[in-house]
Scaffold this active site. Structure first.
Site, PDB file in Angstrom:
ATOM      1  N   ASN A   1       0.701  -1.069  -0.722  1.00 26.58           N
ATOM      2  CA  ASN A   1       0.322   0.436  -0.042  1.00 26.58           C
ATOM      3  C   ASN A   1       0.897   1.518   0.366  1.00 26.58           C
ATOM      4  OD1 ASN A   1       0.794  -0.903   2.656  1.00 26.58           O
ATOM      5  ND2 ASN A   1      -0.837   0.198   3.741  1.00 26.58           N
ATOM      6  N   CYS A   2       2.325   1.305  -0.471  1.00 24.86           N
ATOM      7  CA  CYS A   2       3.275   2.105  -0.189  1.00 24.86           C
ATOM      8  C   CYS A   2       3.187   3.251  -1.541  1.00 24.86           C
ATOM      9  CB  CYS A   2       4.247   1.860   0.057  1.00 24.86           C
ATOM     10  SG  CYS A   2       5.611   2.943  -0.512  1.00 24.86           S
ATOM     11  N   ASP A   3       2.357   4.639  -1.574  1.00 28.90           N
ATOM     12  CA  ASP A   3       3.086   5.064  -3.190  1.00 28.90           C
ATOM     13  C   ASP A   3       3.523   4.950  -3.610  1.00 28.90           C
ATOM     14  OD1 ASP A   3       0.072   6.144  -2.205  1.00 28.90           O
ATOM     15  OD2 ASP A   3       0.924   7.819  -1.480  1.00 28.90           O
TER      16      ASP A   3
END
Length: 113
Positions: A9-11
């Site tokens: 879920n890290c950009d």
């Protein structure tokens, strides 16, 4: 096969994955939360890149640590903090088989992938 390490879920990880897929680059994704994080893998990152390149001292996770946790930060203490809280690791780390690349940089990915 190249491996992209990070948290799904890290950009920055999302950008890297999208770029790799758009450029038809085969890779395996290793999510620290799902696949785990072994001390020897993290130590390998530190040995190759240096602690400052791996430990994200600008992250929200770092700011949430107590002053006691941040004080007297030895390599061993930093390693343990990152093992306990993988969100302290700069992301992504891309292992293309020849070198480790920290962060998403299309120019570096393009040259080496």
């Amino acid at each position: 096969m190249p491996v992209l390490y990070g948290i799904k879920n890290c950009d920055s990880v999302k950008k890297a994955r999208s770029w790799l897929e758009a450029n038809q680059t085969s890779y395996r994704f290793h999510d620290y939360r799902v696949d785990g994080l072994e001390a020897n893998l993290l130590q390998g990152f530190i040995d190759a890149l240096g602690i400052d390149a791996v430990l994200n001292q600008r992250s929200t996770s770092w700011r949430q640590l107590s002053e006691d946790q941040k004080r007297d930060l030895s390599p061993e203490k930093a390693l343990q903090l990152m093992l306990d809280m993988p969100t302290l690791i700069k992301r992504p780390i891309f292992d293309n088989g020849e070198q480790l690349i920290v962060g998403f940089n299309p120019d570096l990915y393009r040259k080496k992938s």
